[in-house]
Design a protein around this motif. Sequence first.
Motif, PDB file in Angstrom:
ATOM      1  N   ASN A 138       0.806  -1.219   0.000  1.00 41.74           N
ATOM      2  CA  ASN A 138       0.000   0.000   0.000  1.00 41.74           C
ATOM      3  C   ASN A 138       0.838   1.267   0.000  1.00 41.74           C
ATOM      4  OD1 ASN A 138      -2.279  -1.634   0.130  1.00 41.74           O
ATOM      5  ND2 ASN A 138      -2.389  -1.535   2.369  1.00 41.74           N
ATOM      6  N   LEU A 139       2.119   1.144   0.309  1.00 34.52           N
ATOM      7  CA  LEU A 139       2.993   2.323   0.381  1.00 34.52           C
ATOM      8  C   LEU A 139       3.509   2.653  -1.013  1.00 34.52           C
ATOM      9  CD1 LEU A 139       4.978   1.463   3.645  1.00 34.52           C
ATOM     10  CD2 LEU A 139       2.803   2.684   3.396  1.00 34.52           C
ATOM     11  N   THR A 140       2.624   3.106  -1.855  1.00 40.05           N
ATOM     12  CA  THR A 140       2.937   3.263  -3.278  1.00 40.05           C
ATOM     13  C   THR A 140       3.886   4.427  -3.578  1.00 40.05           C
ATOM     14  OG1 THR A 140       0.865   4.517  -3.488  1.00 40.05           O
ATOM     15  CG2 THR A 140       0.812   2.172  -4.045  1.00 40.05           C
ATOM     16  N   SER A 141       4.140   5.302  -2.603  1.00 35.47           N
ATOM     17  CA  SER A 141       5.091   6.406  -2.798  1.00 35.47           C
ATOM     18  C   SER A 141       6.496   6.051  -2.334  1.00 35.47           C
ATOM     19  CB  SER A 141       4.615   7.656  -2.053  1.00 35.47           C
ATOM     20  OG  SER A 141       3.376   8.114  -2.543  1.00 35.47           O
ATOM     21  N   LEU A 142       6.652   4.831  -1.775  1.00 34.40           N
ATOM     22  CA  LEU A 142       7.924   4.449  -1.159  1.00 34.40           C
ATOM     23  C   LEU A 142       9.059   4.413  -2.185  1.00 34.40           C
ATOM     24  CD1 LEU A 142       8.733   3.672   1.749  1.00 34.40           C
ATOM     25  CD2 LEU A 142       8.664   1.284   1.027  1.00 34.40           C
ATOM     26  N   GLU A 143      10.173   5.090  -1.841  1.00 30.78           N
ATOM     27  CA  GLU A 143      11.360   5.114  -2.693  1.00 30.78           C
ATOM     28  C   GLU A 143      12.544   4.411  -2.048  1.00 30.78           C
ATOM     29  OE1 GLU A 143      12.268   9.095  -3.891  1.00 30.78           O
ATOM     30  OE2 GLU A 143      10.199   9.550  -4.490  1.00 30.78           O
ATOM     31  N   TYR A 144      12.624   4.451  -0.717  1.00 32.09           N
ATOM     32  CA  TYR A 144      13.757   3.864   0.002  1.00 32.09           C
ATOM     33  C   TYR A 144      13.248   2.953   1.118  1.00 32.09           C
ATOM     34  CZ  TYR A 144      16.123   7.724  -2.339  1.00 32.09           C
ATOM     35  OH  TYR A 144      16.576   8.599  -3.281  1.00 32.09           O
ATOM     36  N   LEU A 145      13.755   1.737   1.166  1.00 36.25           N
ATOM     37  CA  LEU A 145      13.399   0.778   2.199  1.00 36.25           C
ATOM     38  C   LEU A 145      14.665   0.260   2.858  1.00 36.25           C
ATOM     39  CD1 LEU A 145      11.393  -1.044   3.715  1.00 36.25           C
ATOM     40  CD2 LEU A 145      11.549  -2.661   1.799  1.00 36.25           C
ATOM     41  N   ASP A 146      14.812   0.526   4.157  1.00 37.07           N
ATOM     42  CA  ASP A 146      15.984   0.089   4.925  1.00 37.07           C
ATOM     43  C   ASP A 146      15.545  -0.929   5.975  1.00 37.07           C
ATOM     44  OD1 ASP A 146      17.271   1.976   3.467  1.00 37.07           O
ATOM     45  OD2 ASP A 146      17.837   3.258   5.145  1.00 37.07           O
ATOM     46  N   ILE A 147      16.220  -2.073   6.005  1.00 36.83           N
ATOM     47  CA  ILE A 147      15.955  -3.107   7.004  1.00 36.83           C
ATOM     48  C   ILE A 147      17.275  -3.380   7.723  1.00 36.83           C
ATOM     49  CG2 ILE A 147      14.970  -5.389   7.409  1.00 36.83           C
ATOM     50  CD1 ILE A 147      13.947  -5.203   4.457  1.00 36.83           C
ATOM     51  N   CYS A 148      17.359  -3.041   8.999  1.00 34.21           N
ATOM     52  CA  CYS A 148      18.633  -3.095   9.722  1.00 34.21           C
ATOM     53  C   CYS A 148      18.516  -3.889  11.021  1.00 34.21           C
ATOM     54  CB  CYS A 148      19.117  -1.683  10.057  1.00 34.21           C
ATOM     55  SG  CYS A 148      19.315  -0.602   8.641  1.00 34.21           S
ATOM     56  N   ARG A 149      19.488  -4.733  11.269  1.00 37.03           N
ATOM     57  CA  ARG A 149      19.645  -5.440  12.544  1.00 37.03           C
ATOM     58  C   ARG A 149      18.388  -6.207  12.957  1.00 37.03           C
ATOM     59  NH1 ARG A 149      22.993  -0.680  15.830  1.00 37.03           N
ATOM     60  NH2 ARG A 149      24.657  -0.477  14.293  1.00 37.03           N
ATOM     61  N   CYS A 150      17.784  -6.886  12.020  1.00 36.98           N
ATOM     62  CA  CYS A 150      16.647  -7.774  12.294  1.00 36.98           C
ATOM     63  C   CYS A 150      17.154  -9.198  12.090  1.00 36.98           C
ATOM     64  CB  CYS A 150      15.482  -7.453  11.373  1.00 36.98           C
ATOM     65  SG  CYS A 150      14.829  -5.777  11.551  1.00 36.98           S
ATOM     66  N   LYS A 151      17.685  -9.794  13.149  1.00 31.90           N
ATOM     67  CA  LYS A 151      18.471 -11.018  13.003  1.00 31.90           C
ATOM     68  C   LYS A 151      17.650 -12.231  12.575  1.00 31.90           C
ATOM     69  CE  LYS A 151      18.355 -12.273  17.935  1.00 31.90           C
ATOM     70  NZ  LYS A 151      19.192 -12.517  19.140  1.00 31.90           N
ATOM     71  N   ASN A 152      16.322 -12.210  12.780  1.00 32.48           N
ATOM     72  CA  ASN A 152      15.482 -13.346  12.392  1.00 32.48           C
ATOM     73  C   ASN A 152      14.629 -13.069  11.160  1.00 32.48           C
ATOM     74  OD1 ASN A 152      16.161 -15.284  14.491  1.00 32.48           O
ATOM     75  ND2 ASN A 152      15.187 -13.860  15.906  1.00 32.48           N
ATOM     76  N   MET A 153      14.832 -11.924  10.538  1.00 36.11           N
ATOM     77  CA  MET A 153      14.075 -11.591   9.334  1.00 36.11           C
ATOM     78  C   MET A 153      14.499 -12.507   8.190  1.00 36.11           C
ATOM     79  SD  MET A 153      11.833  -9.333   8.034  1.00 36.11           S
ATOM     80  CE  MET A 153      11.956  -7.831   8.996  1.00 36.11           C
ATOM     81  N   MET A 154      13.495 -13.126   7.531  1.00 33.27           N
ATOM     82  CA  MET A 154      13.787 -14.047   6.428  1.00 33.27           C
ATOM     83  C   MET A 154      13.036 -13.724   5.142  1.00 33.27           C
ATOM     84  SD  MET A 154      13.977 -17.827   8.222  1.00 33.27           S
ATOM     85  CE  MET A 154      12.392 -17.727   9.059  1.00 33.27           C
ATOM     86  N   TYR A 155      11.865 -13.071   5.271  1.00 32.34           N
ATOM     87  CA  TYR A 155      11.004 -12.954   4.098  1.00 32.34           C
ATOM     88  C   TYR A 155      10.583 -11.510   3.837  1.00 32.34           C
ATOM     89  CZ  TYR A 155      10.516 -17.912   5.242  1.00 32.34           C
ATOM     90  OH  TYR A 155      10.758 -19.220   5.551  1.00 32.34           O
ATOM     91  N   LEU A 156      10.589 -11.154   2.581  1.00 28.82           N
ATOM     92  CA  LEU A 156       9.985  -9.921   2.107  1.00 28.82           C
ATOM     93  C   LEU A 156       8.524 -10.225   1.764  1.00 28.82           C
ATOM     94  CD1 LEU A 156      12.877  -8.849  -0.282  1.00 28.82           C
ATOM     95  CD2 LEU A 156      12.356  -7.834   1.936  1.00 28.82           C
ATOM     96  N   PRO A 157       7.698  -9.194   1.523  1.00 31.73           N
ATOM     97  CA  PRO A 157       6.352  -9.476   1.030  1.00 31.73           C
ATOM     98  C   PRO A 157       6.420 -10.250  -0.294  1.00 31.73           C
ATOM     99  CG  PRO A 157       6.548  -7.196   1.743  1.00 31.73           C
ATOM    100  CD  PRO A 157       7.932  -7.759   1.751  1.00 31.73           C
ATOM    101  N   THR A 158       5.290 -10.755  -0.752  1.00 33.11           N
ATOM    102  CA  THR A 158       5.268 -11.548  -1.980  1.00 33.11           C
ATOM    103  C   THR A 158       5.765 -10.739  -3.181  1.00 33.11           C
ATOM    104  OG1 THR A 158       3.000 -10.884  -2.473  1.00 33.11           O
ATOM    105  CG2 THR A 158       3.304 -12.874  -1.128  1.00 33.11           C
ATOM    106  N   LEU A 159       6.107 -11.442  -4.238  1.00 30.78           N
ATOM    107  CA  LEU A 159       6.565 -10.792  -5.469  1.00 30.78           C
ATOM    108  C   LEU A 159       5.516  -9.808  -5.972  1.00 30.78           C
ATOM    109  CD1 LEU A 159       8.487 -10.499  -7.874  1.00 30.78           C
ATOM    110  CD2 LEU A 159       7.392 -12.513  -8.897  1.00 30.78           C
ATOM    111  N   GLU A 160       4.269 -10.201  -5.920  1.00 25.53           N
ATOM    112  CA  GLU A 160       3.197  -9.320  -6.383  1.00 25.53           C
ATOM    113  C   GLU A 160       3.145  -8.035  -5.564  1.00 25.53           C
ATOM    114  OE1 GLU A 160      -1.680  -9.339  -6.966  1.00 25.53           O
ATOM    115  OE2 GLU A 160      -0.672 -11.004  -5.957  1.00 25.53           O
ATOM    116  N   ALA A 161       3.301  -8.164  -4.250  1.00 26.48           N
ATOM    117  CA  ALA A 161       3.281  -6.990  -3.368  1.00 26.48           C
ATOM    118  C   ALA A 161       4.475  -6.083  -3.643  1.00 26.48           C
ATOM    119  CB  ALA A 161       3.269  -7.432  -1.915  1.00 26.48           C
ATOM    120  N   MET A 162       5.647  -6.657  -3.812  1.00 26.60           N
ATOM    121  CA  MET A 162       6.849  -5.860  -4.066  1.00 26.60           C
ATOM    122  C   MET A 162       6.744  -5.124  -5.396  1.00 26.60           C
ATOM    123  SD  MET A 162       8.832  -6.031  -1.433  1.00 26.60           S
ATOM    124  CE  MET A 162      10.347  -5.328  -2.116  1.00 26.60           C
ATOM    125  N   GLN A 163       6.099  -5.735  -6.375  1.00 21.86           N
ATOM    126  CA  GLN A 163       5.961  -5.099  -7.680  1.00 21.86           C
ATOM    127  C   GLN A 163       4.957  -3.953  -7.662  1.00 21.86           C
ATOM    128  OE1 GLN A 163       5.130  -8.472 -10.244  1.00 21.86           O
ATOM    129  NE2 GLN A 163       7.303  -8.719 -10.760  1.00 21.86           N
TER     130      GLN A 163
END
Length: 262
Positions: free
Chosen positions: A179-204
């Motif tokens: 839903n964040l259709t204006s997003l230009e920069y995405l930073d993910i830092c120090r999340c040691k158990n993070m494994m998954y991004l949203p689905t391909l469809e969502a990222m597109q």
Amino acid sequence: MLTSALIHSLPSLRKLSIFGCNRSPESVLSLLGFTCLRELRIKDSHGLTSLPIGLESCSSLEVLIISKLPNVESIPSLDNLTNLHELKIFCCDGLKSLPNGLAITSCLTHLKTLEIGGFWKELDSFPAFQVTSQLETLKLWGWPKLKSLPEQIQHLTSLTCLQVQCFDGMEALPEWLRNLTSLEYLDICRCKNMMYLPTLEAMQCLTKLKCIFILDCPLLKERCNKESGSEWPKISHIPIIFCMFFLFLLLFLALKSTVHLN
């Protein structure tokens, strides 16, 4: 070793910074009479158990930064600080709730940059906060118990930069990120158990996303490997991708500085 601050009613003062108060002063500096104050920073002060009296009267404030105050348990109302365009409240380990003006209904209609989080570690969920939909930059600090991001973020449709840091209990970014259709920069830092991004469809759906930065997230970094990572197809279309550990970041910045100087 300061025990009192003999500063009173400076109507022309525009910027005030308070750092390194490691002993609780007998009389915390009062902000009453600071009618033109535009910027206030209170940081790295383990001795402070409360914020200065009169903060809520500083209606001219445009920048307010409160960080690394582990013994402060509450923050006065921000209802009157309607001129704020930058607000940061983070790494305050004793804080269990957000102040009025941010927690329920927001009067901060000019706010463009918000950085919050890193509160009391026993909280099971991120405190509810309300901000104008015109917010452009949001940085969230988590803690180990949190397993998800605050859902109200999905309504911030003007957001251009989102930073997520220290959400160790979270394994996946939510599907509603689309839903964040204006997003230009995405930073993910120090999340040691993070494994998954949203689905391909969502990222597109994030058609304006031009840069994704992954720092000190070992599981996600491996899955975003260009050669064999299962998450790679989700980000392969993004122009700029950084996946690194903190040590490599320091080296990168050092090299960049050296090249610039030469």
